[in-house]
Design a protein around this motif. Structure first.
Motif, short mmCIF file in Angstrom:
data_model
loop_
_atom_site.label_atom_id
_atom_site.label_comp_id
_atom_site.label_asym_id
_atom_site.label_seq_id
_atom_site.Cartn_x
_atom_site.Cartn_y
_atom_site.Cartn_z
N ASP A 144 0.59 -1.25 0.08
CA ASP A 144 -0.05 -0.13 -0.06
C ASP A 144 0.69 1.27 0.00
O ASP A 144 0.38 2.11 -0.51
CB ASP A 144 -0.85 -0.10 1.21
N CYS A 145 2.04 1.37 0.64
CA CYS A 145 2.93 2.26 0.61
C CYS A 145 4.33 2.09 -0.02
O CYS A 145 4.78 3.04 -0.63
CB CYS A 145 3.15 2.53 2.36
N HIS A 146 4.69 0.97 0.02
CA HIS A 146 6.03 0.82 -0.79
C HIS A 146 5.91 0.25 -2.03
O HIS A 146 6.99 0.09 -2.81
CB HIS A 146 6.51 -0.33 0.19
N GLY A 147 4.68 0.24 -2.63
CA GLY A 147 4.49 -0.55 -3.96
C GLY A 147 4.71 -1.99 -4.11
O GLY A 147 5.12 -2.73 -3.01
N MET A 148 3.96 -2.50 -4.92
CA MET A 148 3.94 -4.01 -5.21
C MET A 148 5.24 -4.66 -5.18
O MET A 148 5.69 -5.65 -4.69
CB MET A 148 3.10 -4.31 -6.50
N SER A 149 6.45 -4.04 -5.89
CA SER A 149 7.54 -4.52 -6.12
C SER A 149 8.67 -3.66 -5.17
O SER A 149 10.11 -3.74 -5.66
CB SER A 149 8.06 -4.66 -7.61
N GLY A 150 8.32 -2.92 -4.28
CA GLY A 150 9.22 -2.30 -3.20
C GLY A 150 9.50 -0.87 -4.23
O GLY A 150 10.62 -0.38 -3.71
N GLU A 151 8.92 -0.57 -5.11
CA GLU A 151 9.33 0.47 -6.13
C GLU A 151 9.13 1.95 -5.34
O GLU A 151 9.84 2.96 -5.61
CB GLU A 151 8.66 0.71 -7.33
N GLY A 152 8.46 2.10 -4.22
CA GLY A 152 7.97 3.14 -3.35
C GLY A 152 6.85 3.87 -3.97
O GLY A 152 6.69 3.82 -5.21
N MET A 176 2.49 1.39 9.39
CA MET A 176 3.36 0.42 9.44
C MET A 176 3.85 -0.47 11.05
O MET A 176 3.54 0.45 11.82
CB MET A 176 4.93 1.09 9.10
N PRO A 177 3.48 -1.27 10.83
CA PRO A 177 3.60 -2.12 11.95
C PRO A 177 4.73 -2.28 12.46
O PRO A 177 6.00 -2.12 11.72
CB PRO A 177 2.77 -3.66 11.71
N ASP A 178 5.10 -2.48 13.90
CA ASP A 178 6.42 -2.70 14.19
C ASP A 178 6.48 -4.27 14.56
O ASP A 178 5.41 -4.91 14.83
CB ASP A 178 6.77 -2.17 15.59
#
Length: 88
Positions: free
Chosen positions: A25-33, A66-68
């Motif tokens: 939701d925040c970092h993108g499907m592939s971690g693209e930001g 973001m969870p801890d």
């Protein structure tokens, strides 16, 4: 160092946890930001740095949901392995 099947399993489990926690939701499907969070695919953090951030996210990250992930959680090592696999 070559990847062992166990390492591949850890990455696959981490990807599953990434999806379960909805990190995309925040970092993108592939971690693209996105506008909400940094690109994981370009992180300069080491495995230790990633783990420390997951254990104690910034106030900004916590505020965005973001969870801890405590050190005692089996998800911590899985998520670290997955984030490292995204690095380009």
């Amino acid at each position: 160092v070559t990847a062992t099947p166990a390492a591949g399993d850890l990455v696959a489990q981490g990807k599953a946890r990434y999806q379960a926690y909805k990190c995309y939701d925040c970092h993108g499907m592939s971690g693209e930001g996105t506008d909400d969070a940094v690109a994981l695919s370009h992180t300069l953090l080491t495995a230790e740095g990633i783990a420390k951030f997951l254990e104690k996210p910034s106030l900004d990250a916590l505020g965005k949901g973001m969870p801890d992930i405590p050190e005692s959680s089996p998800d911590l090592q899985r998520l670290v392995a997955y984030v490292l696999s995204l690095k380009r």
